[in-house]
Scaffold this active site. Structure first.
Site: not given
Ligand code: AHR
Length: 521
Positions: A28, A92, A193-194, A260, A315, A363
């Site tokens: 990212e 993000n 994404n999200e 996470y 992720e 990542q």
């Protein structure tokens, strides 16, 4: 304990072998992941020798940033971590990324305000650089689309730029920029994404997202029917996932989920949170799979064929948000306890492989990563070594049935999700696979903080000719590798012949308290 393994006792006899794509990576535009990690950082340039030879030979374009050779030697299909696939450019970040800013002559690329992590994006690493990186490392590219500030038209143009083979404007622009006819052939595309989260620019409610993503999916597949589309899920176990799957299942090939562990944990139970929370993620995978099955069941009532949609766990990681902050570019120094939590994650991914189309560690460099870099050095953190051993050895096989381990942890962890679902993870977390009927691999994590565990082994129908045991152990939970002491937490390996093994099997193998072993027969 006694572990009796039979090479014919497969958990999922019809499942495909464990796909290496569960060991995918993620890049990212955040902190020092791209600039300073993947490529040279103009603000802190790397010395000669660190950068790719093309730089030394003057072959790079005017203003082009060279790839770091030392990082490439770790990432990539042939690298130390054997990463098969890379997701890019966010995260993000992607929700305000306009791909046209990142193609063409470097001097003309606009600098943009970066809204997700509050920086400035130079756009010196863009689509063509990402694809060149993937080609040079043998990684499969996986692009996430901007569904925040990005338009439908822009997404279609990006796909045409990458994959177009006709004499069309966007395909011709790519030819002009790369100097060759060959398309980028990007197979994996993420629909945002999200998009559920208030932190995401342009976030939506599930109904609005589903309507929008369905329209995008329709057009993208018309343009290139060979691509695989990934819908944007949440954790896999939410109303968002249920609604999005109900609408998008006919139009996508995978459903993305994120999680996470250690995010928002209680420091009084840090160890427990680290090693047991991945069990919550395992439950999320199971629930997400159940939601996919439920949607397929509804389809069967309407006589519509089922769709084999898999989960893209794109992720996952251990993230202590007090250590890795937006201010420090999500740099986390991982200690020994984190490595144990990380191993619990890897066991989950292997155990759940048949429902995973892919997974991406978030990542790959500097940002929540097993790798930290300075301008001229690469540090392998505590989490690096388990990942390396898994991605090298825990793939290509079929899972073997193991007994259940009765001794369970009952107590608080975080997130509370585990408690709400009354999960009581066993102290022993193990997964075993057989590869080509010739090699058995067993990963055993002993999560008990104070008790060693011993097991006798026997094989019903498998001849042992040799055994390697890799072990990761430290008596210091806080031990971390540093640039000064890079080898503080590294695994050891011991080899044993058949005679030694029969004695060991009879006497029992000890897995020390809070340690991990990988047995390779
Ligand atoms: O990986 C860091 C961030 O975590 C990603 O940008 C976002 O998708 C997630 O919330």
């Amino acid at each position: 304990a006694h572990i009796l393994l039979s090479s014919s006792n497969l958990i999922h006899p019809n499942a495909e072998p464990v796909d290496p794509k569960i060991y995918g990576g993620f890049l990212e535009h955040l902190g020092r992941c791209i600039y300073g990690g993947l490529v040279d950082d103009p603000k802190d340039p790397s010395p000669a020798g660190v950068l790719e030879d093309k730089k030394e030979a003057g072959v790079l374009g005017e203003g082009e940033l060279a790839f770091r050779k030392d990082v490439m030697a770790v990432l990539g299909k042939e690298g130390e971590l054997e990463i098969p696939l890379l997701r890019w450019p966010g995260g993000n970040f992607v929700s305000n990324y306009h791909w046209q800013d990142g193609v063409g002559p470097f001097a003309d690329r606009p600098k943009r305000v970066e809204l997700a992590w509050h920086g400035v994006e130079s756009n010196l690493f863009g689509t063509d650089e990402f694809i060149r990186y993937c080609r040079e490392t043998g990684c499969e590219p996986y692009i996430c689309l901007n569904m925040g500030t990005g338009s439908y038209e822009e997404a279609l143009a990006w796909l045409e730029y990458c994959n177009g083979t006709e004499d069309t404007t966007w395909a011709n622009l790519r030819r002009k920029h790369t100097g060759v006819d060959e398309p980028h052939n990007v197979k994996y595309w993420g629909l945002g994404n999200e998009m559920f989260g208030p932190w995401q620019i342009g976030y939506l409610n599930p109904t609005a997202y589903s309507v929008k993503a369905k329209m995008w999916a329709h057009g993208l597949k018309l343009l290139d029917p060979t691509i695989l589309l990934v819908s944007c899920g949440c954790t896999g176990a939410t109303d968002w996932d249920r609604e999005v799957l109900a609408t998008l299942l006919p139009f996508v090939d995978m459903h993305s989920i994120h999680n996470y562990t250690m995010f928002g944990h209680n420091p009084d139970i840090a160890y427990e949170s680290n090693v047991f929370s991945p069990a919550g993620s395992e439950r999320q995978i199971e629930i997400c799979k159940a939601l996919i099955d439920l949607t397929n069941h509804d389809r069967s009532q309407q006589k519509v064929p089922a769709r084999n949609v898999k989960i893209a766990f794109d992720e996952w990681n251990v993230w202590d948000e007090k250590k890795a902050t937006s201010k420090n570019g999500l740099t986390q120094v991982y200690d020994y306890a984190d490595a144990l939590g990380f191993i619990a994650w890897l066991n989950v991914l292997v155990r759940q492989h048949k429902d995973l189309g892919l997974a991406c560690l978030a990542q790959s460099v500097n940002v929540l990563s097993p790798l930290l870099t300075t301008a001229d050095k690469v540090l392998r953190q505590t989490t690096f070594y388990p990942l390396q051993l898994f991605s090298k050895y825990m793939k290509g096989g079929q899972l073997l049935q193991l007994p259940s381990f009765p001794d369970r942890y009952i107590g608080p962890t975080s997130p509370v999700w585990i408690q709400q679902n009354e999960l009581q993870p066993a102290y022993i977390d193990a997964v075993a696979m057989i590869i080509d009927d010739s090699s058995i691999r067993i990963s055993i994590l002993n999560r008990h903080p104070s008790a060693d565990w011993k097991a006798k082994f026997s094989f019903a129908d498998f001849e042992v000719s040799k055994l390697d045991i890799h072990e990761l152990y430290s008596d210091n939970m806080g031990a971390a590798n540093t640039f000064e002491k890079p080898d503080l937490v590294v695994p050891s390996v011991k080899s044993h012949d058949a005679a030694a093994w029969s004695k060991m099997a009879e006497e029992g193998i000890v897995v020390r308290k809070h340690s991990w072993i990988l047995m390779m027969f």
